[in-house]
Design an enzyme around this catalytic site. Structure first.
Site, PDB file in Angstrom:
ATOM      1  N   HIS A   1      -0.117 -17.079  -2.479  1.00  0.00           N
ATOM      2  CA  HIS A   1      -0.958 -15.898  -2.670  1.00  0.00           C
ATOM      3  C   HIS A   1      -2.348 -16.219  -2.146  1.00  0.00           C
ATOM      4  O   HIS A   1      -2.831 -17.345  -2.280  1.00  0.00           O
ATOM      5  CB  HIS A   1      -1.036 -15.552  -4.161  1.00  0.00           C
ATOM      6  CG  HIS A   1      -2.276 -14.786  -4.543  1.00  0.00           C
ATOM      7  ND1 HIS A   1      -3.410 -15.408  -5.052  1.00  0.00           N
ATOM      8  CD2 HIS A   1      -2.570 -13.465  -4.483  1.00  0.00           C
ATOM      9  CE1 HIS A   1      -4.332 -14.496  -5.288  1.00  0.00           C
ATOM     10  NE2 HIS A   1      -3.856 -13.314  -4.957  1.00  0.00           N
TER      11      HIS A   1
ATOM     12  N   ASN B   1      -6.388 -14.110  -1.514  1.00  0.00           N
ATOM     13  CA  ASN B   1      -7.177 -12.896  -1.691  1.00  0.00           C
ATOM     14  C   ASN B   1      -8.614 -13.182  -1.300  1.00  0.00           C
ATOM     15  O   ASN B   1      -9.161 -14.222  -1.669  1.00  0.00           O
ATOM     16  CB  ASN B   1      -7.111 -12.433  -3.153  1.00  0.00           C
ATOM     17  CG  ASN B   1      -7.992 -11.228  -3.422  1.00  0.00           C
ATOM     18  OD1 ASN B   1      -9.161 -11.376  -3.760  1.00  0.00           O
ATOM     19  ND2 ASN B   1      -7.427 -10.050  -3.282  1.00  0.00           N
TER      20      ASN B   1
ATOM     21  N   GLY C   1      -7.689   3.376  -9.758  1.00  0.00           N
ATOM     22  CA  GLY C   1      -6.909   4.465  -9.182  1.00  0.00           C
ATOM     23  C   GLY C   1      -6.360   4.147  -7.815  1.00  0.00           C
ATOM     24  O   GLY C   1      -6.123   5.040  -7.005  1.00  0.00           O
TER      25      GLY C   1
ATOM     26  N   ARG D   1      -3.543   2.585  -5.003  1.00  0.00           N
ATOM     27  CA  ARG D   1      -2.163   2.980  -4.726  1.00  0.00           C
ATOM     28  C   ARG D   1      -1.204   1.983  -5.385  1.00  0.00           C
ATOM     29  O   ARG D   1      -1.202   0.793  -5.061  1.00  0.00           O
ATOM     30  CB  ARG D   1      -1.932   3.021  -3.219  1.00  0.00           C
ATOM     31  CG  ARG D   1      -0.540   3.482  -2.811  1.00  0.00           C
ATOM     32  CD  ARG D   1      -0.508   3.683  -1.305  1.00  0.00           C
ATOM     33  NE  ARG D   1       0.786   4.143  -0.843  1.00  0.00           N
ATOM     34  CZ  ARG D   1       1.725   3.344  -0.336  1.00  0.00           C
ATOM     35  NH1 ARG D   1       1.499   2.048  -0.239  1.00  0.00           N
ATOM     36  NH2 ARG D   1       2.875   3.835   0.090  1.00  0.00           N
TER      37      ARG D   1
END
Length: 307
Positions: A106, A108, A259, A261
């Protein structure tokens, strides 16, 4: 804010370069691209590779979202910013290989700005990192992973690798299991003290080091023979990945609270996984070795043990 555009350009470039490299490593499948818009402001590009020769599923996403109020997960460490408008750009990836001898990974990389980006009073910071989650671990792979991470940090301070390595061990820890998610790497947040140029250079150094850290491990292990036992253990250990992402992961919380996706937020979850009640590895087995030797913080570069 010109700085935000610089970061946005870099992260989109990193996404493109990572996708090209992973397609080359896989040699069978290509990424499907899915653009999306966020009703509250912004959007992104989610790219997914499925059922490849090497990667069972790989997701590489970019997002640029903005809104009138920082989500609680983003202002938790900075309560004085609660209620301020925000902009956030980020690139993230999660790779779930077919072969249990190739680790899941992973990464980010993100940039936040709280307040009006054109206002000198706006507060900004960088965050990110990467970590490695093996199923059948090799210490030489783990040492290589950490050596690349250390080299990426080295030009920016003698203490950065040790500090962000420790933060990674602490962050990717499943408290309810009393074990680390994997063998760690780097985790950093709230990076801004050195000023924008140096902080951004640090983010780029770490971002550019991900593929050199992961690529050699994939090449070395992708052809390793395995059978049903190893596959079943891989699927069982993927359950820990799900547990962490849904219970603890800040990025998941931020995405849902802002909010974002849902499909793009949850693309980090493995395509196949299993749980088994109170499973225990056999004494002296390779599976037990993962628990005894790897799922705990270790100073890999000081030990450099043979495995």
């Amino acid at each position: 804010m010109n700085e935000l555009n610089q970061v946005k350009d870099y992260l989109q470039s990193l996404q493109s370069r990572t996708i090209a490299e992973l397609e080359q490593l896989d040699g069978k499948q290509t990424f499907q691209r899915d653009s999306w818009a966020r009703p509250g402001g912004g959007g992104g590009l989610s790219c997914i590779l499925s059922n490849g020769a090497v990667f069972e599923q790989a997701g590489v996403g970019f997002s640029h979202v903005f809104g009138d109020e920082l989500p609680p997960s983003a202002s938790k460490a900075r309560p004085e910013l609660a209620g301020r408008s925000f902009q956030a750009v980020g690139m993230s990836l999660v790779i779930h290989p077919q072969n249990p001898y190739v680790p899941t990974t992973h990464a980010n990389f993100r940039f936040f700005c709280a307040g009006d980006a054109s206002d000198e009073a706006a507060v900004w910071w960088f965050g990110g990192g990467y970590d490695l989650t093996p199923y059948y671990a090799f210490s030489e792979d783990v040492v290589h992973w950490h050596e690349v991470a250390r080299q990426a940090c080295e030009p920016f301070g003698d203490d950065l690798y040790a500090r962000y390595k420790k933060w990674c061990d602490e962050y990717f820890f499943l408290t309810h299991r009393d074990e680390t998610r994997g063998v760690g790497g780097l985790f950093f947040d709230d990076v801004n003290e050195a000023g924008f140029e140096k902080s951004f250079a640090f983010l780029r150094s770490v971002g550019d080091s991900f593929l050199p850290a992961y690529r050699p491990i994939v090449k070395k292990r992708k052809g390793h023979p395995f059978g049903e036992r190893q596959r079943e253990f891989q699927l069982y250990r993927r359950g820990r990945y799900v547990e962490f992402n849904l219970l603890y992961d800040r990025g998941t919380l931020f995405g849902l609270q802002s909010g974002g996706r849902t499909e793009s937020i949850l693309m980090s979850l493995p395509p196949r996984v299993r749980w088994e009640y109170n499973w225990q590895p056999a004494a002296g087995s390779p599976e037990e070795k993962l628990y005894t030797d790897y799922l705990r913080p270790r100073d890999w570069l000081a030990e450099k043990v043979g495995g």
